[in-house]
Design a protein around this motif. Structure first.
Motif, PDB file in Angstrom:
ATOM      1  N   GLU A  32       0.877  -1.162   0.000  1.00  0.00           N
ATOM      2  CA  GLU A  32       0.000   0.000   0.000  1.00  0.00           C
ATOM      3  C   GLU A  32       0.922   1.221   0.000  1.00  0.00           C
ATOM      4  OE1 GLU A  32      -3.642  -2.264   0.458  1.00  0.00           O
ATOM      5  OE2 GLU A  32      -3.195  -0.207  -0.177  1.00  0.00           O
ATOM      6  N   PHE A  34       1.492   5.547   0.076  1.00  0.00           N
ATOM      7  CA  PHE A  34       0.920   6.774   0.611  1.00  0.00           C
ATOM      8  C   PHE A  34       1.849   7.955   0.317  1.00  0.00           C
ATOM      9  CE2 PHE A  34      -1.946   4.377   3.362  1.00  0.00           C
ATOM     10  CZ  PHE A  34      -1.262   3.179   3.490  1.00  0.00           C
ATOM     11  N   TYR A  36       2.613  11.534   2.376  1.00  0.00           N
ATOM     12  CA  TYR A  36       2.403  12.404   3.516  1.00  0.00           C
ATOM     13  C   TYR A  36       3.040  13.750   3.209  1.00  0.00           C
ATOM     14  CZ  TYR A  36       0.611   8.877   6.764  1.00  0.00           C
ATOM     15  OH  TYR A  36      -0.173   7.944   7.395  1.00  0.00           O
ATOM     16  N   LEU A  46      -1.398  12.934   6.339  1.00  0.00           N
ATOM     17  CA  LEU A  46      -1.639  12.146   5.138  1.00  0.00           C
ATOM     18  C   LEU A  46      -2.183  13.029   4.025  1.00  0.00           C
ATOM     19  CD1 LEU A  46      -1.847   9.306   3.817  1.00  0.00           C
ATOM     20  CD2 LEU A  46      -4.180   9.213   4.710  1.00  0.00           C
ATOM     21  N   ARG A  49      -3.641   8.262  -0.470  1.00  0.00           N
ATOM     22  CA  ARG A  49      -3.230   6.860  -0.493  1.00  0.00           C
ATOM     23  C   ARG A  49      -3.693   6.246  -1.801  1.00  0.00           C
ATOM     24  NH1 ARG A  49      -6.686   4.732   4.530  1.00  0.00           N
ATOM     25  NH2 ARG A  49      -6.330   6.850   5.224  1.00  0.00           N
ATOM     26  N   TYR A  86       6.650  13.253   1.795  1.00  0.00           N
ATOM     27  CA  TYR A  86       7.200  11.942   2.068  1.00  0.00           C
ATOM     28  C   TYR A  86       6.342  10.866   1.409  1.00  0.00           C
ATOM     29  CZ  TYR A  86      10.110  13.851   5.840  1.00  0.00           C
ATOM     30  OH  TYR A  86      11.039  14.552   6.576  1.00  0.00           O
ATOM     31  N   SER A  90       3.372   0.556   3.034  1.00  0.00           N
ATOM     32  CA  SER A  90       2.962  -0.413   4.044  1.00  0.00           C
ATOM     33  C   SER A  90       2.979  -1.791   3.414  1.00  0.00           C
ATOM     34  CB  SER A  90       1.565  -0.089   4.553  1.00  0.00           C
ATOM     35  OG  SER A  90       1.059  -1.171   5.302  1.00  0.00           O
ATOM     36  N   GLY A  92       1.273  -4.225   4.360  1.00  0.00           N
ATOM     37  CA  GLY A  92      -0.052  -4.824   4.495  1.00  0.00           C
ATOM     38  C   GLY A  92      -0.107  -5.873   5.567  1.00  0.00           C
ATOM     39  N   THR A  94       2.009  -6.289   7.855  1.00  0.00           N
ATOM     40  CA  THR A  94       2.479  -5.706   9.112  1.00  0.00           C
ATOM     41  C   THR A  94       1.630  -4.473   9.366  1.00  0.00           C
ATOM     42  OG1 THR A  94       4.691  -6.430   8.543  1.00  0.00           O
ATOM     43  CG2 THR A  94       4.481  -4.955  10.421  1.00  0.00           C
ATOM     44  N   LEU A  95       0.469  -4.679   9.936  1.00  0.00           N
ATOM     45  CA  LEU A  95      -0.477  -3.589  10.093  1.00  0.00           C
ATOM     46  C   LEU A  95       0.116  -2.452  10.889  1.00  0.00           C
ATOM     47  CD1 LEU A  95      -3.738  -5.568  10.855  1.00  0.00           C
ATOM     48  CD2 LEU A  95      -3.161  -4.345   8.782  1.00  0.00           C
ATOM     49  N   GLY A  96      -0.084  -1.245  10.361  1.00  0.00           N
ATOM     50  CA  GLY A  96       0.313  -0.060  11.083  1.00  0.00           C
ATOM     51  C   GLY A  96       1.667   0.467  10.733  1.00  0.00           C
ATOM     52  N   ARG A  97       2.621  -0.380  10.423  1.00  0.00           N
ATOM     53  CA  ARG A  97       3.992   0.072  10.188  1.00  0.00           C
ATOM     54  C   ARG A  97       4.114   0.658   8.788  1.00  0.00           C
ATOM     55  NH1 ARG A  97       9.982  -1.420  11.117  1.00  0.00           N
ATOM     56  NH2 ARG A  97      10.761   0.354   9.921  1.00  0.00           N
ATOM     57  N   LEU A  98       4.727   1.850   8.715  1.00  0.00           N
ATOM     58  CA  LEU A  98       4.998   2.492   7.424  1.00  0.00           C
ATOM     59  C   LEU A  98       6.503   2.628   7.243  1.00  0.00           C
ATOM     60  CD1 LEU A  98       2.382   5.397   7.356  1.00  0.00           C
ATOM     61  CD2 LEU A  98       2.345   3.301   6.006  1.00  0.00           C
ATOM     62  N   PHE A 100       9.101   4.978   5.303  1.00  0.00           N
ATOM     63  CA  PHE A 100       9.131   6.283   4.658  1.00  0.00           C
ATOM     64  C   PHE A 100      10.373   6.458   3.804  1.00  0.00           C
ATOM     65  CE2 PHE A 100       5.678   8.842   6.367  1.00  0.00           C
ATOM     66  CZ  PHE A 100       5.299   8.140   7.494  1.00  0.00           C
ATOM     67  N   ARG A 102      13.027   9.431   2.154  1.00  0.00           N
ATOM     68  CA  ARG A 102      13.736  10.499   2.856  1.00  0.00           C
ATOM     69  C   ARG A 102      13.094  11.863   2.642  1.00  0.00           C
ATOM     70  NH1 ARG A 102      20.206   9.483   3.310  1.00  0.00           N
ATOM     71  NH2 ARG A 102      20.063   7.393   4.140  1.00  0.00           N
TER      72      ARG A 102
ATOM     73  N   TYR B  31      -2.088   1.806  17.924  1.00  0.00           N
ATOM     74  CA  TYR B  31      -0.677   1.817  17.546  1.00  0.00           C
ATOM     75  C   TYR B  31      -0.056   3.151  17.927  1.00  0.00           C
ATOM     76  CZ  TYR B  31      -0.851  -2.390  14.621  1.00  0.00           C
ATOM     77  OH  TYR B  31      -0.956  -3.684  14.169  1.00  0.00           O
ATOM     78  N   PHE B  33       3.808   5.221  17.485  1.00  0.00           N
ATOM     79  CA  PHE B  33       5.104   5.213  16.809  1.00  0.00           C
ATOM     80  C   PHE B  33       5.961   6.366  17.309  1.00  0.00           C
ATOM     81  CE2 PHE B  33       3.563   2.354  13.457  1.00  0.00           C
ATOM     82  CZ  PHE B  33       2.198   2.579  13.509  1.00  0.00           C
ATOM     83  N   ARG B  97      -5.365   0.640  13.778  1.00  0.00           N
ATOM     84  CA  ARG B  97      -5.241  -0.523  12.900  1.00  0.00           C
ATOM     85  C   ARG B  97      -4.904  -0.166  11.461  1.00  0.00           C
ATOM     86  NH1 ARG B  97      -9.398  -1.987  16.122  1.00  0.00           N
ATOM     87  NH2 ARG B  97     -10.958  -1.383  14.590  1.00  0.00           N
ATOM     88  N   TYR B  99      -4.022   2.387   8.100  1.00  0.00           N
ATOM     89  CA  TYR B  99      -2.697   2.864   7.799  1.00  0.00           C
ATOM     90  C   TYR B  99      -2.470   4.355   7.995  1.00  0.00           C
ATOM     91  CZ  TYR B  99      -2.971  -1.668   5.614  1.00  0.00           C
ATOM     92  OH  TYR B  99      -3.158  -2.997   5.382  1.00  0.00           O
TER      93      TYR B  99
END
Lengths: 110, 112
Positions: A32, A34, A36, A46, A49, A86, A90, A92, A94-98, A100, A102, B31, B33, B97, B99
């Motif tokens: 996924e 995005f 930002y 954001l 997406r 930026y 993702s 997918g 690993t939900l939540g982790r993005l 990025f 530089r 979540y 971060f 949950r 993104y």
């Protein structure tokens, strides 16, 4: 492993000119993507997406899986578009982790 | 909702001192971060939590850095002892949950 590359650290255009911020990614799965944006003295937020397929503030971005790219485009840049952009990915699974890139500092001159 | 809240907004300290950064996520988000932003390295993920549990701390630079999330509404990032190369803007973000991550205003840390 996954990686997001934004080849341009700085990008300058004149008002009314088209602008394209480049983003390339590497990931073997179905990502996924995005964008930002961080305006001066504002929070990182954001912009859009790829799954939404929407245009925000005149910006669009198309996911090109063949070229593994997600470039951000706007046909006519405005001064208020000046910001840090930026690209993020993702995995997918690993939900939540993005992940990025530089970032690219866009300056739109009057 | 005030969004993600971070304190302090600015911190100036001397090398060797302990620094504690604080974050209050958006209520209901599961979540959290912690990121660091520098001109040289851009935006780096330091650590993230899911339901108050640390999931990935591989981005934490070294043992001088530690992060805790004692409950769903509060997290800290501690640097002890601080060094000049720790000078950066530290961001906290939270998400539910999905993104979209919501970022705080950041803490600008200067270590002299």
């Amino acid at each position: 492993a996954q990686r997001v590359t934004q080849p341009e650290k700085l990008l300058s255009v004149f008002k009314g000119a088209p602008v394209e911020l480049k983003c390339n990614y590497s990931y073997s799965g179905s990502p996924e993507l995005f964008w930002y944006v961080q305006y001066s003295r504002q929070r990182l937020q954001l912009l859009l997406r790829h799954i939404s397929r929407e245009s925000i503030k005149g910006f669009t971005a198309d996911l090109n899986k063949g070229e593994t790219s997600f470039h951000l485009k706007k046909p006519f840049a405005q001064e208020e578009d000046s910001a840090m952009y930026y690209c993020a990915l993702s995995r997918g699974s690993t939900l939540g982790r993005l992940y990025f890139g530089r970032g690219t500092q866009l300056t739109v001159w009057p | 909702d005030a969004g993600v809240i971070q304190s302090p907004r600015h911190e100036v300290t001397e090398m060797g001192q302990e620094v504690t950064l604080r974050c209050k996520p958006i209520s209901g988000h599961d979540y959290l971060f912690w990121y660091r932003q520098t001109m040289m390295r851009g935006l780096e993920l330091l650590i993230y939590f899911n339901n108050n549990v640390p999931i990935d701390d591989s981005g934490m630079p070294e043992d001088r850095f530690s992060a805790k999330m004692p409950n769903a509404s509060f997290s800290t990032l501690k640097i002890q002892p601080s060094e000049p190369r720790d000078s950066a803007v530290y961001f906290c973000a939270s998400s539910l949950r999905a993104y979209e991550q919501f970022f705080g205003p950041g803490t600008r840390l200067t270590v002299l």
